[in-house]
Write a protein that holds these residues in place. Structure first.
Motif, PDB file in Angstrom:
ATOM      1  N   GLU A  99       0.819  -1.209   0.000  1.00  0.00           N
ATOM      2  CA  GLU A  99       0.000   0.000   0.000  1.00  0.00           C
ATOM      3  C   GLU A  99       0.854   1.262   0.000  1.00  0.00           C
ATOM      4  N   ASN A 100       1.958   1.237   0.737  1.00  0.00           N
ATOM      5  CA  ASN A 100       2.803   2.422   0.877  1.00  0.00           C
ATOM      6  C   ASN A 100       3.924   2.493  -0.153  1.00  0.00           C
ATOM      7  N   GLY A 101       3.941   1.528  -1.106  1.00  0.00           N
ATOM      8  CA  GLY A 101       4.913   1.567  -2.182  1.00  0.00           C
ATOM      9  C   GLY A 101       6.304   1.138  -1.779  1.00  0.00           C
ATOM     10  N   ARG A 102       6.448   0.541  -0.580  1.00  0.00           N
ATOM     11  CA  ARG A 102       7.767   0.076  -0.158  1.00  0.00           C
ATOM     12  C   ARG A 102       8.112  -1.278  -0.760  1.00  0.00           C
ATOM     13  N   LYS A 103       7.103  -2.019  -1.176  1.00  0.00           N
ATOM     14  CA  LYS A 103       7.316  -3.328  -1.790  1.00  0.00           C
ATOM     15  C   LYS A 103       6.489  -3.385  -3.068  1.00  0.00           C
ATOM     16  N   PRO A 104       7.097  -3.724  -4.203  1.00  0.00           N
ATOM     17  CA  PRO A 104       6.329  -3.794  -5.447  1.00  0.00           C
ATOM     18  C   PRO A 104       5.361  -4.973  -5.425  1.00  0.00           C
ATOM     19  N   PRO A 105       4.199  -4.830  -6.029  1.00  0.00           N
ATOM     20  CA  PRO A 105       3.246  -5.947  -6.073  1.00  0.00           C
ATOM     21  C   PRO A 105       3.784  -7.067  -6.954  1.00  0.00           C
ATOM     22  N   THR A 106       3.340  -8.267  -6.693  1.00  0.00           N
ATOM     23  CA  THR A 106       3.708  -9.427  -7.503  1.00  0.00           C
ATOM     24  C   THR A 106       2.461  -9.967  -8.192  1.00  0.00           C
ATOM     25  N   LEU A 107       2.676 -10.874  -9.139  1.00  0.00           N
ATOM     26  CA  LEU A 107       1.544 -11.494  -9.822  1.00  0.00           C
ATOM     27  C   LEU A 107       0.694 -12.276  -8.822  1.00  0.00           C
ATOM     28  N   ARG A 108       1.342 -13.033  -7.932  1.00  0.00           N
ATOM     29  CA  ARG A 108       0.600 -13.824  -6.952  1.00  0.00           C
ATOM     30  C   ARG A 108      -0.225 -12.926  -6.036  1.00  0.00           C
ATOM     31  N   PHE A 109       0.377 -11.838  -5.560  1.00  0.00           N
ATOM     32  CA  PHE A 109      -0.358 -10.919  -4.689  1.00  0.00           C
ATOM     33  C   PHE A 109      -1.544 -10.303  -5.436  1.00  0.00           C
ATOM     34  N   SER A 110      -1.318  -9.921  -6.686  1.00  0.00           N
ATOM     35  CA  SER A 110      -2.379  -9.291  -7.483  1.00  0.00           C
ATOM     36  C   SER A 110      -3.550 -10.236  -7.681  1.00  0.00           C
TER      37      SER A 110
END
Length: 278
Positions: free
Chosen positions: A49-60
């Motif tokens: 949410e805070n942009g500290r970790k990029p989203p992944t395909l699995r998370f998406s």
């Protein structure tokens, strides 16, 4: 608990995170609630949410399942792929979002078969050519081909859009991938031309200076009858939503259709090329 402000304009990842928070809060969920539903830790959710970790395909895909967005035009998976497609021209990922909702699609292409009509073998050959030139990586090539397949699949729906395509003759005569790949691609064009929601026309070389465009052009009519235009050069793409520029492009497209071969004559030309006739 302190709640920091998010700036969705800071980056594509920031926009992803801000949207994730917005949907979460709209349901009255805490980060712990979302984490439990998505089977992630609350620390991970906070970082995305805070942009500290990029989203992944699995998370998406987990987020899409939780929010009921699986297969939707505005899914988190699609947004993730747009983030990943850094090799795509400016404006194109946004254009694709409109494309998936359009009721009418008008295309003009030079040199290559339009993406929405490309067979997997043709698309793969084009992407591999970009890899060999050093323009993109092998991973980006894989993503491009997968992204194109998603765009094509998005057109198969209960009420499919009307798709009108004008191809410069060079699209047919520019051999990509050898005889077998081209034969399969030309066969695909003939098959598509028989569908009730597709119209294929060829702009022949003989049209000369009467051809309206010298660059590829895409025009989308949305459900509210507004028109979105997208045009690109070798270096960048440009999305236009309103104004005289869109009207001018639409007028030029109608003029191009009037000058191009009829669909019957276009299919006849494609069939001759399949047989090896000049």
């Amino acid at each position: 608990m302190n709640r920091n402000e998010l700036n969705p304009d800071a980056s594509p990842e920031a926009a992803y995170g801000a949207r994730l928070r917005s949907l979460r809060e709209a349901r009255g969920w805490t980060q712990d609630d979302l984490a439990e539903r998505a089977e992630y830790s609350s620390v991970h959710v906070s970082a995305v949410e805070n942009g500290r970790k990029p989203p992944t395909l699995r998370f998406s895909r987990s987020a899409d399942r939780v929010f009921g967005l699986e297969g939707a035009a505005d899914s988190f998976e699609r947004q993730w792929r747009e983030i990943r497609h850094g090799s795509l021209l400016e404006g194109f990922p946004e254009y694709v979002g409109y494309e998936g909702r359009a009721v009418e699609i008008r295309l003009f292409e030079i040199g290559l078969i339009p993406g929405l009509l490309q067979t997997p073998e043709y698309a793969r050959t084009v992407a591999d050519g970009d890899v060999k030139r050093g323009a993109i990586t092998s991973e980006q090539a894989e993503e491009r081909v997968a992204f194109l397949a998603e765009r094509q699949a998005a057109l198969v729906r209960p009420r499919p859009p009307m798709v009108l395509v004008v191809m410069d003759e060079s699209c047919l005569r520019h051999e990509v991938g050898g005889g077998e790949v081209m034969e399969g691609q030309l066969r695909r064009l003939v098959e598509v031309a028989s569908l009730p929601n597709w119209v294929l026309q060829v702009s022949p070389f003989a049209i000369g200076a009467r051809r309206s465009f010298n660059l590829p052009v895409n025009l989308l009519t949305l459900a509210d009858r507004s028109v979105v235009a997208y045009a690109e050069s070798q270096a960048r793409g440009h999305l236009e939503r309103e104004g005289t520029a869109v009207v001018s492009l639409l007028t030029a497209y109608h003029q191009l259709q009037a000058e191009a071969l009829s669909q019957a004559a276009s299919v006849a030309m494609i069939s001759k090329l399949r047989k090896g006739a000049p």
